[in-house]
Write a protein that holds these residues in place. Sequence first.
Motif, mmCIF file in Angstrom:
data_model
loop_
_atom_site.group_PDB
_atom_site.id
_atom_site.type_symbol
_atom_site.label_atom_id
_atom_site.label_comp_id
_atom_site.label_asym_id
_atom_site.label_seq_id
_atom_site.Cartn_x
_atom_site.Cartn_y
_atom_site.Cartn_z
ATOM 1 N N ASP A 133 0.866 -1.184 0.000
ATOM 2 C CA ASP A 133 0.000 0.000 0.000
ATOM 3 C C ASP A 133 0.909 1.243 0.000
ATOM 4 N N ARG A 134 1.384 1.575 -1.185
ATOM 5 C CA ARG A 134 2.372 2.654 -1.291
ATOM 6 C C ARG A 134 1.781 4.026 -0.993
ATOM 7 N N THR A 135 0.512 4.205 -1.311
ATOM 8 C CA THR A 135 -0.118 5.508 -1.054
ATOM 9 C C THR A 135 -0.149 5.775 0.448
ATOM 10 N N ALA A 136 -0.579 4.767 1.211
ATOM 11 C CA ALA A 136 -0.636 4.939 2.670
ATOM 12 C C ALA A 136 0.769 5.137 3.230
ATOM 13 N N ALA A 137 1.747 4.395 2.692
ATOM 14 C CA ALA A 137 3.128 4.523 3.177
ATOM 15 C C ALA A 137 3.650 5.932 2.910
ATOM 16 N N LYS A 138 3.382 6.435 1.717
ATOM 17 C CA LYS A 138 3.862 7.774 1.341
ATOM 18 C C LYS A 138 3.247 8.839 2.254
ATOM 19 N N LEU A 139 1.957 8.693 2.523
ATOM 20 C CA LEU A 139 1.277 9.645 3.414
ATOM 21 C C LEU A 139 1.936 9.660 4.801
ATOM 22 N N ALA A 140 2.221 8.440 5.315
ATOM 23 C CA ALA A 140 2.824 8.329 6.650
ATOM 24 C C ALA A 140 4.245 8.907 6.651
ATOM 25 N N ILE A 141 4.998 8.680 5.570
ATOM 26 C CA ILE A 141 6.367 9.232 5.486
ATOM 27 C C ILE A 141 6.304 10.769 5.483
ATOM 28 N N ASP A 142 5.385 11.314 4.684
ATOM 29 C CA ASP A 142 5.278 12.780 4.584
ATOM 30 C C ASP A 142 4.871 13.408 5.915
ATOM 31 N N LYS A 143 3.984 12.727 6.620
ATOM 32 C CA LYS A 143 3.525 13.232 7.926
ATOM 33 C C LYS A 143 4.702 13.265 8.909
ATOM 34 N N LEU A 144 5.485 12.182 8.889
ATOM 35 C CA LEU A 144 6.637 12.108 9.797
ATOM 36 C C LEU A 144 7.671 13.184 9.439
ATOM 37 N N GLU A 145 7.861 13.380 8.143
ATOM 38 C CA GLU A 145 8.848 14.376 7.699
ATOM 39 C C GLU A 145 8.432 15.778 8.147
ATOM 40 N N ALA A 146 7.132 16.071 8.043
ATOM 41 C CA ALA A 146 6.638 17.394 8.468
ATOM 42 C C ALA A 146 6.903 17.586 9.969
ATOM 43 N N HIS A 147 6.685 16.500 10.729
ATOM 44 C CA HIS A 147 6.912 16.563 12.175
ATOM 45 C C HIS A 147 8.383 16.898 12.468
ATOM 46 N N TYR A 148 9.285 16.271 11.749
ATOM 47 C CA TYR A 148 10.716 16.515 11.983
ATOM 48 C C TYR A 148 11.135 17.915 11.546
ATOM 49 N N HIS A 149 10.505 18.431 10.479
ATOM 50 C CA HIS A 149 10.845 19.794 10.057
ATOM 51 C C HIS A 149 10.472 20.793 11.144
ATOM 52 N N ALA A 150 9.271 20.613 11.707
ATOM 53 C CA ALA A 150 8.835 21.509 12.785
ATOM 54 C C ALA A 150 9.786 21.360 13.978
ATOM 55 N N PHE A 151 10.225 20.130 14.239
ATOM 56 C CA PHE A 151 11.115 19.850 15.376
ATOM 57 C C PHE A 151 12.446 20.599 15.234
ATOM 58 N N VAL A 152 13.090 20.500 14.072
ATOM 59 C CA VAL A 152 14.409 21.150 13.931
ATOM 60 C C VAL A 152 14.296 22.671 13.913
ATOM 61 N N GLU A 153 13.184 23.179 13.388
ATOM 62 C CA GLU A 153 12.980 24.636 13.374
ATOM 63 C C GLU A 153 12.979 25.180 14.802
ATOM 64 N N GLU A 154 12.459 24.377 15.720
ATOM 65 C CA GLU A 154 12.383 24.806 17.113
ATOM 66 C C GLU A 154 13.671 24.468 17.868
ATOM 67 N N LEU A 155 14.336 23.383 17.453
ATOM 68 C CA LEU A 155 15.538 22.940 18.170
ATOM 69 C C LEU A 155 16.725 23.880 17.932
ATOM 70 N N LEU A 156 16.837 24.357 16.696
ATOM 71 C CA LEU A 156 18.059 25.065 16.300
ATOM 72 C C LEU A 156 17.774 26.506 15.915
ATOM 73 N N LYS A 157 18.720 27.378 16.233
ATOM 74 C CA LYS A 157 18.509 28.805 15.945
ATOM 75 C C LYS A 157 19.465 29.310 14.863
ATOM 76 N N ASN A 158 20.661 28.732 14.830
ATOM 77 C CA ASN A 158 21.694 29.184 13.918
ATOM 78 C C ASN A 158 21.431 28.691 12.489
ATOM 79 N N PRO A 159 21.417 29.592 11.477
ATOM 80 C CA PRO A 159 21.081 29.156 10.103
ATOM 81 C C PRO A 159 21.998 28.034 9.592
ATOM 82 N N ALA A 160 23.268 28.048 9.987
ATOM 83 C CA ALA A 160 24.195 27.022 9.478
ATOM 84 C C ALA A 160 23.841 25.643 10.035
ATOM 85 N N THR A 161 23.597 25.565 11.356
ATOM 86 C CA THR A 161 23.260 24.250 11.935
ATOM 87 C C THR A 161 21.852 23.813 11.507
ATOM 88 N N LEU A 162 20.958 24.800 11.342
ATOM 89 C CA LEU A 162 19.606 24.454 10.878
ATOM 90 C C LEU A 162 19.672 23.846 9.480
#
Length: 437
Positions: A53-82
């Motif tokens: 079920d590739r559609t469901a897998a892709k949806l779950a991957i994208d959801k997880l990726e969005a979560h991690y993007h929000a996480f690093v935006e909050e974790l890091l302040k310096n543009p280089a490390t971000l």
Amino acid sequence: MKFGGTSVGKPERMHQIVSLVSREKEPTIVVLSALSGTTNALVEIGDHIAKSDRTAAKLAIDKLEAHYHAFVEELLKNPATLSKAKNILAEHFEFLNIILKISFSEALSKDILAQGELLSTKLFCTYLEEQGIEHALLPALEFMTIDAYDEPQIGSIKIRLSQLLNQHKEKKFFVTQGYICRNSRGEVDNLKRGGSDYSASLIAAAINATVCEIWTDIDGMHNNDPRVVKRTLPVEQLSFDEAAELAYFGAKILHPASIWPAQTYKIPVKLLNTMQPSAKGTLITQDAGSVGVKAVAAKDNIIAIRIKSSRMLLAYGFLRKIFEVFEKYRTPIDMITTSEVAVSLTIDNPIFLKEILKELEPFGSTEVDHNQAIISVVGNEISQTTDIVKKLFGSIMNIPVRMVSYGGSPHNISLLIAAEHKGRILQQLNKGMFGLE
Ligand code: ADP
Ligand code: ASP
Ligand code: MG
């Protein structure tokens, strides 16, 4: 110092870890789990891919990726490390997206599961870099190995880990992944769910650490399962034997196998709360501290098998033949009780149940009960405590018990009950054994 999923699950928690580690005078290896929810999400992604079920897998991957993007935006302040962190995310999510296109295998599913710990440690190291904190990342896949029977190879873990540490003699802050390892075929594998505790204990044993600290979301081992029972209290001190019994029989705070490495190498284990660092927590050493009941735990998804045979009467060698069947299918037996004409035993691994029952046929008739739970009452020398049986059965009088195991270990009395009674029995034991309502 091992930090579990909730202890790394939010950016502010990662900040908190740094302040906890900074208090240490000794060199420290920090073992990290995946961010909370990540391993579950990866299991789900693997399941979708396994079912094509590739559609469901892709949806779950994208959801997880969005979560991690929000996480690093909050974790890091310096543009280089971000931007470095975003490259890390790109690398790992690209890997997941490539997997979508290739055919599924067991080995691939392990690769998927490894992404959580790889991500959490790399992101944590990026944060350390941003803070200018000297550290080294020790890749677990280069030292944590299991043999063909999935047993960790402590001898080679010791050698490889000390080689890695020798490459960073000037450093005192090390970071590594919990849970993940390499198997005897050289593939990426893992130490089963909750395995980061096991990694920490193995690492502590391998480097002969002064202490193995398990930092989690609760202030130590409680006297009862806090997910089921409302009023529970932390236990200050446990012996290795007591802690091992509780972990094996369902206290989720510790991986079932996580005590033996620390116990073998006599390394004290502390269970501590990341959210409340000043709380005492639980100290686990050779010494139990006190005699008497310490805690109860419940292990779910147990299957009971009863083998009845008149041939067992006065026979010898009967049990050996039965055990050999379970050995052949590498299925551990948890509890066992016998009478003159029958033996009852429990397993928690259903994979080879059909094959096992087929091979038991020549020995007599078999009955199988699914959906059982083992309730274990654990404490130092409890089987020698005079009123324990009265108290135990007095607390649970209205609940039918399928099996009782008493005296196998002096630290444990176990009962097998239908899983539907689990909540009630834990609640009643809380009142009857600990006076807590
Ligand atoms: P981590 O992600 O830090 O490894 P876990 O969720 O694996 O944390 O383990 C901690 C959880 O274990 C607690 O939040 C609690 O709900 C559960 N737990 C079950 N039994 C016990 C117990 N006897 N004492 C403490 N925690 C327990
Ligand atoms: N991340 C793994 C799991 O969720 C290992 C761990 O947390 O200990 O099972
Ligand atoms: Mg855990």
